[in-house]
Design a protein around this motif. Structure first.
Motif, PDB file in Angstrom:
ATOM      1  N   ASP A 320       0.729  -1.066   0.102  1.00 42.95           N
ATOM      2  CA  ASP A 320       0.200  -0.155  -0.172  1.00 42.95           C
ATOM      3  C   ASP A 320       0.853   1.030  -0.056  1.00 42.95           C
ATOM      4  O   ASP A 320       0.435   2.230   0.596  1.00 42.95           O
ATOM      5  CB  ASP A 320      -1.123   0.023   1.225  1.00 42.95           C
ATOM      6  CG  ASP A 320      -1.858   1.058   0.984  1.00 42.95           C
ATOM      7  OD1 ASP A 320      -2.453   1.453   0.090  1.00 42.95           O
ATOM      8  OD2 ASP A 320      -2.360   1.692   2.208  1.00 42.95           O
ATOM      9  N   THR A 321       2.140   1.190  -0.735  1.00 42.67           N
ATOM     10  CA  THR A 321       2.806   2.388  -0.980  1.00 42.67           C
ATOM     11  C   THR A 321       1.908   3.734  -1.415  1.00 42.67           C
ATOM     12  O   THR A 321       0.799   3.314  -2.084  1.00 42.67           O
ATOM     13  CB  THR A 321       3.805   2.263  -2.290  1.00 42.67           C
ATOM     14  OG1 THR A 321       4.508   1.148  -1.694  1.00 42.67           O
ATOM     15  CG2 THR A 321       4.686   3.449  -2.322  1.00 42.67           C
ATOM     16  N   GLY A 322       1.769   4.952  -0.933  1.00 40.41           N
ATOM     17  CA  GLY A 322       2.899   5.452   0.304  1.00 40.41           C
ATOM     18  C   GLY A 322       2.027   5.354   1.603  1.00 40.41           C
ATOM     19  O   GLY A 322       2.382   5.898   2.421  1.00 40.41           O
ATOM     20  N   GLY A 323       0.774   4.936   1.808  1.00 39.25           N
ATOM     21  CA  GLY A 323       0.343   4.713   3.057  1.00 39.25           C
ATOM     22  C   GLY A 323       1.049   3.753   3.922  1.00 39.25           C
ATOM     23  O   GLY A 323       1.317   3.713   4.949  1.00 39.25           O
ATOM     24  N   GLY A 324       1.330   2.788   3.101  1.00 37.51           N
ATOM     25  CA  GLY A 324       2.329   1.882   3.498  1.00 37.51           C
ATOM     26  C   GLY A 324       3.646   2.401   4.087  1.00 37.51           C
ATOM     27  O   GLY A 324       4.023   3.513   3.192  1.00 37.51           O
ATOM     28  N   SER A 325       4.720   2.174   4.829  1.00 37.34           N
ATOM     29  CA  SER A 325       5.934   2.741   5.145  1.00 37.34           C
ATOM     30  C   SER A 325       7.224   2.184   4.546  1.00 37.34           C
ATOM     31  O   SER A 325       8.117   2.601   4.812  1.00 37.34           O
ATOM     32  CB  SER A 325       5.952   2.607   6.704  1.00 37.34           C
ATOM     33  OG  SER A 325       5.907   1.450   7.262  1.00 37.34           O
ATOM     34  N   SER A 326       6.790   1.386   3.819  1.00 40.70           N
ATOM     35  CA  SER A 326       8.108   0.742   2.938  1.00 40.70           C
ATOM     36  C   SER A 326       7.601   0.218   1.446  1.00 40.70           C
ATOM     37  O   SER A 326       6.710  -0.108   1.116  1.00 40.70           O
ATOM     38  CB  SER A 326       8.505  -0.541   3.733  1.00 40.70           C
ATOM     39  OG  SER A 326       9.600  -1.087   3.256  1.00 40.70           O
ATOM     40  N   PHE A 327       8.718   0.313   0.715  1.00 45.66           N
ATOM     41  CA  PHE A 327       8.508  -0.233  -0.730  1.00 45.66           C
ATOM     42  C   PHE A 327       8.866  -2.010  -0.766  1.00 45.66           C
ATOM     43  O   PHE A 327       8.696  -2.486  -1.721  1.00 45.66           O
ATOM     44  CB  PHE A 327       9.496   0.161  -1.671  1.00 45.66           C
ATOM     45  CG  PHE A 327       9.230   1.793  -1.771  1.00 45.66           C
ATOM     46  CD1 PHE A 327       8.279   2.015  -2.882  1.00 45.66           C
ATOM     47  CD2 PHE A 327       9.909   2.589  -1.147  1.00 45.66           C
ATOM     48  CE1 PHE A 327       8.118   3.452  -3.031  1.00 45.66           C
ATOM     49  CE2 PHE A 327       9.705   3.826  -1.539  1.00 45.66           C
ATOM     50  CZ  PHE A 327       8.769   4.302  -2.290  1.00 45.66           C
ATOM     51  N   SER A 328       9.217  -2.344   0.577  1.00 43.98           N
ATOM     52  CA  SER A 328       9.756  -3.556   0.636  1.00 43.98           C
ATOM     53  C   SER A 328       8.825  -4.997   1.166  1.00 43.98           C
ATOM     54  O   SER A 328       8.166  -4.586   2.032  1.00 43.98           O
ATOM     55  CB  SER A 328      10.980  -3.705   1.560  1.00 43.98           C
ATOM     56  OG  SER A 328      11.450  -5.034   2.154  1.00 43.98           O
ATOM     57  N   MET A 329       8.518  -5.835   0.261  1.00 46.70           N
ATOM     58  CA  MET A 329       7.778  -6.958   0.670  1.00 46.70           C
ATOM     59  C   MET A 329       8.471  -7.693   1.652  1.00 46.70           C
ATOM     60  O   MET A 329       7.631  -8.573   2.368  1.00 46.70           O
ATOM     61  CB  MET A 329       7.495  -7.801  -0.625  1.00 46.70           C
ATOM     62  CG  MET A 329       6.674  -7.240  -1.605  1.00 46.70           C
ATOM     63  SD  MET A 329       4.947  -6.719  -0.888  1.00 46.70           S
ATOM     64  CE  MET A 329       4.166  -8.350  -0.943  1.00 46.70           C
ATOM     65  N   LEU A 330       9.780  -7.579   2.200  1.00 48.55           N
ATOM     66  CA  LEU A 330      10.179  -8.138   3.414  1.00 48.55           C
ATOM     67  C   LEU A 330       9.930  -7.584   4.651  1.00 48.55           C
ATOM     68  O   LEU A 330       9.240  -8.194   5.419  1.00 48.55           O
ATOM     69  CB  LEU A 330      11.831  -8.050   2.908  1.00 48.55           C
ATOM     70  CG  LEU A 330      12.565  -9.258   2.185  1.00 48.55           C
ATOM     71  CD1 LEU A 330      13.860  -8.750   2.231  1.00 48.55           C
ATOM     72  CD2 LEU A 330      12.326 -10.361   2.713  1.00 48.55           C
ATOM     73  N   ARG A 331       9.893  -6.203   4.578  1.00 50.53           N
ATOM     74  CA  ARG A 331       9.252  -5.315   5.458  1.00 50.53           C
ATOM     75  C   ARG A 331       7.912  -5.641   5.772  1.00 50.53           C
ATOM     76  O   ARG A 331       7.204  -5.663   7.074  1.00 50.53           O
ATOM     77  CB  ARG A 331       9.455  -3.990   5.429  1.00 50.53           C
ATOM     78  CG  ARG A 331      10.822  -3.493   5.049  1.00 50.53           C
ATOM     79  CD  ARG A 331      12.011  -3.534   5.861  1.00 50.53           C
ATOM     80  NE  ARG A 331      11.340  -3.668   7.556  1.00 50.53           N
ATOM     81  CZ  ARG A 331      11.434  -4.392   8.229  1.00 50.53           C
ATOM     82  NH1 ARG A 331      12.148  -5.707   8.381  1.00 50.53           N
ATOM     83  NH2 ARG A 331      11.148  -4.246   9.614  1.00 50.53           N
ATOM     84  N   THR A 332       7.112  -5.845   4.675  1.00 46.38           N
ATOM     85  CA  THR A 332       5.564  -6.049   4.755  1.00 46.38           C
ATOM     86  C   THR A 332       5.350  -7.502   5.506  1.00 46.38           C
ATOM     87  O   THR A 332       4.432  -7.528   6.305  1.00 46.38           O
ATOM     88  CB  THR A 332       5.152  -5.989   3.421  1.00 46.38           C
ATOM     89  OG1 THR A 332       5.437  -4.772   2.697  1.00 46.38           O
ATOM     90  CG2 THR A 332       3.624  -6.164   3.044  1.00 46.38           C
TER      91      THR A 332
END
Ligand code: GUN
Ligand code: ZN
Length: 431
Positions: A320-332
């Motif tokens: 959910d970039t940019g409501g999500g705080s990372s571009f990374s699916m690892l962080r996700t």
């Protein structure tokens, strides 16, 4: 003689769904190989066997690194790239303060092209090979994104975000223009190479009933298209929908009443669902897209993954970039794990990695083409260095099996863990 490339390393693929079949659904080879020919996976097997059978193949030896299907981000907003990690507030404030002003800049095709390229550079560096993205309400924002993905040979899904109320005038379309523009874009891009179009009403509060009905009619004309939107993300949003659509049984019913519920529907967030909504989504076989970094960052709530799995829902995973705080699916995946813990479930790395690949591919109805390593699949691949930082290296060094080796990278990894990203059989990042 064909132009073949053989990637050597640890390999991970799936023969079944680990949510139902357990970690045994995963296939791991500590000395595996992936043979790529003409942009597709030609074979997956033991590295030495593939090398002997294909002596002319160009060999790329990744040592102990983990070769698996590239990550699939099933819900993102590429136009929000520049405002990622903007401080504070809840959904509606965040949209009006940061999102809408930035989306208004996409009236400029040059800005759209620059951000599309930047976004795809960033996601590729993070090991993501397919994204399903909202664009802005400007048709040019779809053209920019599709053209950039096409130039890279990348499989993406995208659509013009439709809004005809409760948004700045500069971003509002109308029921008629949303239908006409979406149809023209769909005809232009859907099925062109690796590109797919998704009909994209932003969410019920920013569409009139007429606009939702027009987009429902468009979906009925093009039923093989996906449809993406937001559903039950925050409690204030749900109350707002109730006041805007008082005749609806619930939020999902607003979409259903306007022809916007179906198996090819992708519903982002879906945290605060009623029992009726959950039952109806499962009955239809729609996709529920979990956006855990966003749900934490905007304070939306805890998605109960275990309960949704038990109901038999189809799940995808997304930044959910940019409501999500990372571009990374690892962080996700790390955020999904932590939110699972807060709901009483410790998600094993086998289903976490499955969700970020096979699960999201199934949500997009593309599981026959992407999301797994198997002969015939498109060669979209990520190579993960499980010892990319001193912290992950020392933890992985003690590991007794793949899961213990990969879990520290899921929890602490980012783009530094991405040794290479292959798109359509070509090294798009790393080497
Ligand atoms: N709901 C409607 N639009 C948006 C958006 O851009 N981001 C998030 N997280 N939720 C939304
Ligand atoms: Zn979203």
């Amino acid at each position: 003689m064909t132009d073949a490339t053989l990637l050597l390393g640890q390999t991970l693929s799936y023969s079944a769904d680990p949510f139902t079949d357990g970690p045994g659904a995963a296939r791991h080879d500590s000395a595996g190989g992936v043979l790529i020919e003409a942009g597709r996976v030609a074979a997956v097997g033991h590295g030495a066997d593939l090398r002997a059978a294909h002596p002319w193949a160009r060999v790329v030896d990744y040592g102990d690194a983990l070769i698996m299907a590239g990550f699939i981000d099933a819900h993102a907003h590429y136009p929000q790239t520049a405002i990622i990690a903007s401080w504070g507030k809840r959904l509606i404030d965040w949209l009006t303060t940061y999102t809408f002003p930035e989306e208004a800049r996409f009236a400029d095709p040059g800005h759209a092209a620059r951000i599309a390229a930047r976004y795809l550079d960033l996601t590729t560096a993070h090991g993501t090979t397919t994204v399903c993205s909202f664009c802005t309400s400007h048709p040019g924002s779809v053209d920019a994104f599709m053209a950039e993905a096409q130039a890279r040979g990348q499989r993406v899904v995208a659509g013009k975000t439709c809004m005809d109320r409760n948004a700045p005038d500069a971003l509002c379309d109308s029921a008629r223009s949303a239908y006409d523009d979406s149809k023209a874009l769909l005809e232009k891009w859907h099925g062109t190479g690796r590109l797919s179009y998704a009909i994209t009403p932003r969410f019920a509060p920013t569409s009139t009933p007429e606009q939702l009905a027009a987009l429902g009619a468009l979906w009925a004309e093009y039923p093989d298209c996906l449809m993406q939107t937001h559903l039950c993300e925050q409690t204030e949003e749900i109350a707002w929908v109730r006041s805007l659509y008082p005749q609806a049984r619930d939020y999902l019913d607003v979409y259903e009443a306007h022809g916007l519920l179906g198996a090819r529907g992708l519903y982002g967030h879906v945290i605060h669902l009623s029992g009726r909504e959950r039952a109806r989504l499962a009955e239809v076989g729609a996709a529920l897209i979990h956006c855990p970094t966003s749900n934490a960052f905007i304070g939306s709530g805890l998605f109960d993954m275990a309960a949704r799995v038990a109901e038999g829902q189809h799940l995808g995973l997304a930044t959910d970039t940019g409501g999500g705080s990372s571009f990374s699916m690892l962080r996700t995946m790390a955020a999904a794990y932590e939110i699972g813990q807060l709901s009483g479930t410790a998600l094993h790395p086998a289903p976490l990695l499955w969700l970020a690949t096979c699960g999201s591919a199934r949500a997009l109805h593309m599981q026959d083409r992407i999301g797994n390593l198997a002969a015939g699949m498109e060669a979209d691949i990520v190579v993960l260095d499980l010892a990319s930082t001193p912290a992950t290296a020392q933890a992985a060094a003690r590991a007794r099996d793949l899961w213990e080796a990969v879990f520290p990278t899921i929890m602490m990894g980012d783009d530094r863990a991405v040794r290479a990203t292959w798109i359509s059989g070509r090294a798009a990042h790393g080497a």
